[in-house]
Scaffold this motif. Structure first.
Motif, short mmCIF file in Angstrom:
data_model
loop_
_atom_site.label_atom_id
_atom_site.label_comp_id
_atom_site.label_asym_id
_atom_site.label_seq_id
_atom_site.Cartn_x
_atom_site.Cartn_y
_atom_site.Cartn_z
N TYR A 1 14.92 -28.45 6.69
CA TYR A 1 15.20 -27.85 7.99
C TYR A 1 16.29 -28.60 8.72
CZ TYR A 1 10.90 -25.13 7.45
OH TYR A 1 9.94 -24.28 7.01
N SER A 2 17.20 -27.85 9.33
CA SER A 2 18.21 -28.48 10.18
C SER A 2 17.54 -28.98 11.46
CB SER A 2 19.31 -27.46 10.52
OG SER A 2 18.79 -26.42 11.33
N TRP A 3 18.26 -29.79 12.21
CA TRP A 3 17.69 -30.35 13.44
C TRP A 3 17.30 -29.24 14.42
CZ3 TRP A 3 15.41 -34.27 15.70
CH2 TRP A 3 15.37 -34.33 17.10
N ASP A 4 18.19 -28.28 14.63
CA ASP A 4 17.90 -27.19 15.57
C ASP A 4 16.71 -26.36 15.13
OD1 ASP A 4 19.97 -27.95 17.21
OD2 ASP A 4 21.42 -26.57 16.31
N ASP A 5 16.64 -26.07 13.84
CA ASP A 5 15.53 -25.26 13.33
C ASP A 5 14.22 -26.04 13.38
OD1 ASP A 5 17.21 -23.15 12.92
OD2 ASP A 5 17.55 -23.60 10.80
N ALA A 6 14.28 -27.34 13.11
CA ALA A 6 13.08 -28.17 13.20
C ALA A 6 12.58 -28.25 14.65
CB ALA A 6 13.36 -29.56 12.65
N CYS A 7 13.53 -28.33 15.57
CA CYS A 7 13.17 -28.32 17.00
C CYS A 7 12.51 -27.00 17.38
CB CYS A 7 14.41 -28.56 17.86
SG CYS A 7 15.01 -30.26 17.85
N TYR A 8 13.06 -25.91 16.85
CA TYR A 8 12.48 -24.60 17.13
C TYR A 8 11.05 -24.50 16.62
CZ TYR A 8 11.39 -19.70 16.24
OH TYR A 8 10.75 -18.49 16.16
N LEU A 9 10.82 -24.97 15.38
CA LEU A 9 9.48 -24.93 14.80
C LEU A 9 8.51 -25.81 15.59
CD1 LEU A 9 10.33 -25.06 10.99
CD2 LEU A 9 9.41 -23.11 12.25
N THR A 10 8.99 -26.97 16.01
CA THR A 10 8.14 -27.87 16.79
C THR A 10 7.80 -27.28 18.14
OG1 THR A 10 9.23 -29.75 15.71
CG2 THR A 10 7.95 -30.22 17.69
N GLN A 11 8.80 -26.74 18.79
CA GLN A 11 8.60 -26.11 20.10
C GLN A 11 7.60 -24.96 20.00
OE1 GLN A 11 12.17 -24.35 21.78
NE2 GLN A 11 10.91 -22.80 22.77
N ARG A 12 7.74 -24.13 18.95
CA ARG A 12 6.83 -23.01 18.77
C ARG A 12 5.42 -23.48 18.45
NH1 ARG A 12 7.77 -18.65 14.04
NH2 ARG A 12 6.99 -20.43 12.85
N SER A 13 5.30 -24.55 17.65
CA SER A 13 3.98 -25.07 17.30
C SER A 13 3.26 -25.63 18.51
CB SER A 13 4.11 -26.17 16.23
OG SER A 13 4.73 -25.66 15.06
N LEU A 14 4.01 -26.26 19.41
CA LEU A 14 3.42 -26.83 20.62
C LEU A 14 3.27 -25.80 21.73
CD1 LEU A 14 5.39 -30.20 20.72
CD2 LEU A 14 2.97 -29.90 20.15
N ARG A 15 3.85 -24.62 21.50
CA ARG A 15 3.81 -23.54 22.51
C ARG A 15 4.42 -24.01 23.84
NH1 ARG A 15 -2.27 -20.98 21.50
NH2 ARG A 15 -1.94 -20.50 19.30
N VAL A 16 5.58 -24.63 23.70
CA VAL A 16 6.32 -25.13 24.86
C VAL A 16 7.45 -24.16 25.18
CG1 VAL A 16 7.71 -27.03 25.76
CG2 VAL A 16 5.76 -27.50 24.27
N ALA A 17 7.65 -23.85 26.44
CA ALA A 17 8.73 -22.96 26.86
C ALA A 17 10.08 -23.61 26.58
CB ALA A 17 8.59 -22.63 28.34
N ASP B 1 12.79 -23.92 28.37
CA ASP B 1 13.31 -24.78 29.45
C ASP B 1 12.53 -26.09 29.52
OD1 ASP B 1 11.04 -23.47 30.17
OD2 ASP B 1 11.63 -23.09 32.24
N ALA B 2 11.20 -26.03 29.27
CA ALA B 2 10.40 -27.26 29.27
C ALA B 2 10.79 -28.16 28.10
CB ALA B 2 8.91 -26.92 29.20
N TRP B 3 11.07 -27.56 26.95
CA TRP B 3 11.51 -28.34 25.78
C TRP B 3 12.84 -29.02 26.08
CZ3 TRP B 3 9.66 -30.25 21.37
CH2 TRP B 3 10.56 -30.67 20.40
N LYS C 1 11.52 -36.02 21.59
CA LYS C 1 11.80 -34.89 20.70
C LYS C 1 11.86 -35.35 19.25
CE LYS C 1 14.46 -31.89 23.80
NZ LYS C 1 15.79 -31.28 24.03
N GLU C 2 12.57 -36.45 19.02
CA GLU C 2 12.73 -36.94 17.66
C GLU C 2 11.39 -37.33 17.05
OE1 GLU C 2 15.38 -40.27 15.21
OE2 GLU C 2 15.59 -40.01 17.39
#
Length: 298
Positions: free
Chosen positions: A241-257, A259-261, A269-270
């Motif tokens: 996973y690229s950094w942006d895609d990994a961030c997207y997966l993490t954000q979705r897993s945590l159910r974070v909006a 703007d909050a992310w 984040k890292e």
């Protein structure tokens, strides 16, 4: 001695029949559609068509100068419009056979004669425009109310004073013609602060329902393209996973909006991304750790 219930029902039905004219009358007024064309109720479509053409030649205003002929021609034409169509003819025959079903027959008539005359596409467009107008008005009202409340807070007033002193070079004296300048400073502060309040954002043209509906084909095609690229890259080629895609997966897993992310610091984040929280075991371990931490702090 009380009146039996069935008698009350009969009386009510009779009163309803007297209060409302027979519903088959809404088709050809007081006339019978079959009598107007001079055919029987069992006549086929060919006989009805032949009778209409014969009467239309007889009563057409261009052929018959009698003033009454125009009225008869309109009645004949209306009767033909009803009987030539199988659906409306069936409805008319039903109304004749069941005159007591006033509301049902009336509803069928108006649905047949007025429902199909309205273009569904025009109704949909009109509905989208009306809803979008209310949507924009509601969002603008909420936005202006929120901004008005923010301007009353001490934080906003302090920021305004700081900006005023900064623009005046630290001089805080008031002069006679300073009101317009203060107004300009406040307007400038509104732009600099870019006030965006969660739940009361400034309305956007692109956020309107009508615009989103028009852009729906583009949005769907873009989503399908993205899904296809994702499947090819990470399911077929098994690429990391690229950094942006990994961030997207993490954000979705945590159910974070989103703007909050965006407000989370980079080190946090890292750390979250390295945990691979989109994998269920890792997410379960993370939740367990958070619960332990919360109990420890209590």
């Amino acid at each position: 001695m009380s009146t039996p219930p069935h008698r009350w029902i009969a009386v009510a039905a009779f009163a309803l029949f007297l209060a409302f004219p027979p519903t088959f009358a809404i088709y050809c007024d007081e006339d019978d559609c079959y009598d107007l064309l001079g055919v029987s109720q069992s006549a086929n479509s060919s006989e009805i068509k032949k009778a209409y053409y014969k009467l239309s030649l007889k009563y057409h205003p261009d052929k018959n100068p009698d003033p009454e002929s125009r009225k008869l021609f309109v009645k004949v034409a209306n009767a033909y419009e009803i009987l030539k169509d199988e659906t409306t003819r069936e409805q008319y025959d039903y109304a004749i056979a069941h005159p007591e079903e006033v509301f049902y027959n009336t509803a069928r008539y108006y649905r047949a004669y007025y429902g199909h005359k309205t273009d569904t596409r025009a109704v949909l467009v009109g509905l989208l425009i009306v809803i979008s107008a209310f949507q924009y008005l509601n969002q603008w009202t909420r936005y202006t109310q929120a901004i008005s409340m923010v301007k009353k807070t001490p934080a906003y007033k302090n920021k305004l004073k700081a900006l005023e002193l900064e623009r005046k070079g630290g001089v805080g004296n008031k002069k006679k013609g300073q009101k317009q300048s203060d107004k300009n400073i406040e307007e400038g502060l509104d732009k600099e602060l870019e006030l965006q309040i969660k739940g009361a954002e400034k309305p956007s043209f692109w956020g309107l329902l009508a615009v989103q509906f028009l852009l729906l084909p583009y949005t769907l095609s873009k989503l399908l393209l993205w899904k296809g690229a994702w499947f090819w890259r990470y399911q077929v080629k098994k690429a990391p996973y690229s950094w942006d895609d990994a961030c997207y997966l993490t954000q979705r897993s945590l159910r974070v909006a989103p703007d909050a992310w965006g407000n989370i610091d980079e080190s946090t984040k890292e750390d979250l991304v390295q945990r691979h929280l989109w994998e269920k075991p890792n997410m379960d371990n993370y939740v367990a750790d958070m619960r332990k931490e919360w109990k420890r702090r209590r």
